[in-house]
Design a protein around this motif. Sequence first.
Motif, PDB file in Angstrom:
ATOM      1  N   ILE A  10       0.838  -1.197   0.000  1.00 54.52           N
ATOM      2  CA  ILE A  10       0.000   0.000   0.000  1.00 54.52           C
ATOM      3  C   ILE A  10       0.873   1.247   0.000  1.00 54.52           C
ATOM      4  O   ILE A  10       1.380   1.679   1.033  1.00 54.52           O
ATOM      5  CB  ILE A  10      -0.948   0.037   1.219  1.00 54.52           C
ATOM      6  N   CYS A  12       1.324   5.217  -0.243  1.00 53.89           N
ATOM      7  CA  CYS A  12       0.490   6.360   0.081  1.00 53.89           C
ATOM      8  C   CYS A  12       1.389   7.530   0.481  1.00 53.89           C
ATOM      9  O   CYS A  12       2.373   7.351   1.194  1.00 53.89           O
ATOM     10  CB  CYS A  12      -0.462   6.007   1.224  1.00 53.89           C
ATOM     11  N   VAL A  14       0.073  10.450   1.848  1.00 55.15           N
ATOM     12  CA  VAL A  14      -0.695  11.356   2.707  1.00 55.15           C
ATOM     13  C   VAL A  14      -0.038  11.425   4.087  1.00 55.15           C
ATOM     14  O   VAL A  14      -0.373  10.671   5.011  1.00 55.15           O
ATOM     15  CB  VAL A  14      -2.165  10.890   2.828  1.00 55.15           C
ATOM     16  N   CYS A  17      -1.887  11.704   7.516  1.00 57.58           N
ATOM     17  CA  CYS A  17      -2.586  10.556   8.103  1.00 57.58           C
ATOM     18  C   CYS A  17      -1.667   9.867   9.107  1.00 57.58           C
ATOM     19  O   CYS A  17      -0.488   9.665   8.857  1.00 57.58           O
ATOM     20  CB  CYS A  17      -2.977   9.572   7.007  1.00 57.58           C
ATOM     21  N   HIS A  19      -1.530   6.897   9.910  1.00 62.54           N
ATOM     22  CA  HIS A  19      -1.118   5.561   9.474  1.00 62.54           C
ATOM     23  C   HIS A  19       0.007   5.605   8.448  1.00 62.54           C
ATOM     24  O   HIS A  19       0.539   4.575   8.063  1.00 62.54           O
ATOM     25  CB  HIS A  19      -2.302   4.800   8.874  1.00 62.54           C
ATOM     26  N   ASN A  20       0.373   6.824   8.002  1.00 60.72           N
ATOM     27  CA  ASN A  20       1.407   6.944   6.979  1.00 60.72           C
ATOM     28  C   ASN A  20       2.795   6.815   7.604  1.00 60.72           C
ATOM     29  O   ASN A  20       3.038   7.282   8.710  1.00 60.72           O
ATOM     30  CB  ASN A  20       1.264   8.304   6.275  1.00 60.72           C
ATOM     31  N   CYS A  27       1.740   3.132   3.529  1.00 61.17           N
ATOM     32  CA  CYS A  27       0.797   2.997   4.628  1.00 61.17           C
ATOM     33  C   CYS A  27       1.313   1.907   5.573  1.00 61.17           C
ATOM     34  O   CYS A  27       2.070   1.032   5.164  1.00 61.17           O
ATOM     35  CB  CYS A  27      -0.569   2.605   4.061  1.00 61.17           C
ATOM     36  N   LEU A  29      -0.916   0.177   7.630  1.00 60.94           N
ATOM     37  CA  LEU A  29      -2.009  -0.746   7.956  1.00 60.94           C
ATOM     38  C   LEU A  29      -1.898  -2.034   7.143  1.00 60.94           C
ATOM     39  O   LEU A  29      -1.314  -2.066   6.070  1.00 60.94           O
ATOM     40  CB  LEU A  29      -3.357  -0.085   7.655  1.00 60.94           C
ATOM     41  N   ILE A  32      -6.611  -1.407   3.958  1.00 59.18           N
ATOM     42  CA  ILE A  32      -7.322  -0.138   4.057  1.00 59.18           C
ATOM     43  C   ILE A  32      -8.682  -0.265   3.387  1.00 59.18           C
ATOM     44  O   ILE A  32      -8.918  -1.207   2.632  1.00 59.18           O
ATOM     45  CB  ILE A  32      -6.536   1.019   3.387  1.00 59.18           C
ATOM     46  N   CYS A  49      -9.607   7.420   0.822  1.00 61.21           N
ATOM     47  CA  CYS A  49      -9.218   6.376   1.758  1.00 61.21           C
ATOM     48  C   CYS A  49     -10.040   6.573   3.029  1.00 61.21           C
ATOM     49  O   CYS A  49      -9.874   7.562   3.741  1.00 61.21           O
ATOM     50  CB  CYS A  49      -7.731   6.466   2.073  1.00 61.21           C
ATOM     51  N   SER A  51      -9.832   4.829   5.594  1.00 65.05           N
ATOM     52  CA  SER A  51      -9.037   4.448   6.762  1.00 65.05           C
ATOM     53  C   SER A  51      -8.197   5.612   7.284  1.00 65.05           C
ATOM     54  O   SER A  51      -7.503   5.485   8.284  1.00 65.05           O
ATOM     55  CB  SER A  51      -8.111   3.276   6.406  1.00 65.05           C
ATOM     56  N   PHE A  52      -8.303   6.749   6.603  1.00 65.04           N
ATOM     57  CA  PHE A  52      -7.551   7.943   7.011  1.00 65.04           C
ATOM     58  C   PHE A  52      -7.917   8.362   8.436  1.00 65.04           C
ATOM     59  O   PHE A  52      -9.091   8.416   8.791  1.00 65.04           O
ATOM     60  CB  PHE A  52      -7.861   9.095   6.044  1.00 65.04           C
TER      61      PHE A  52
HETATM   62  S1  SF4 Z   1      -4.849   4.870   5.994  1.00 65.00           S
HETATM   63 FE1  SF4 Z   1      -5.146   5.604   3.892  1.00 65.00          FE
HETATM   64  S2  SF4 Z   1      -4.516   7.763   3.919  1.00 65.00           S
HETATM   65 FE2  SF4 Z   1      -3.710   6.782   5.771  1.00 65.00          FE
HETATM   66  S3  SF4 Z   1      -1.618   6.170   5.217  1.00 65.00           S
HETATM   67 FE3  SF4 Z   1      -2.986   4.418   4.871  1.00 65.00          FE
HETATM   68  S4  SF4 Z   1      -3.567   4.556   2.705  1.00 65.00           S
HETATM   69 FE4  SF4 Z   1      -2.745   6.548   3.317  1.00 65.00          FE
END
Ligand code: SF4
Length: 63
Positions: A10, A12, A14, A17, A19-20, A27, A29, A32, A49, A51-52
């Motif tokens: 994954i 990403c 962002v 967030c 989770h980044n 990501c 996680l 997501i 997303c 899951s942000f």
């Molecule tokens: S939860 Fe979504 S926005 Fe957050 S790091 Fe993971 S993929 Fe990116």
Amino acid sequence: METKKKNENIKCSVAQCKHNMVTENYCSLDCICVGTHEANPSVPECTDCFSFVKRSGETPAQG
Ligand code: SF4
């Protein structure tokens, strides 16, 4: 403090967030949830997303 582990499946970018990975554009996680806010999505910008979670360090502590 949770320990984050990069999920190489994954990507990403962002950084806002929590989770980044930030240091790398991944990501942390295991999986997501992606969805849309449009009735009829047609471009990537239509997707989100779900899951942000906003990184908590960016807002002043309260209380
Ligand atoms: S939860 Fe979504 S926005 Fe957050 S790091 Fe993971 S993929 Fe990116």
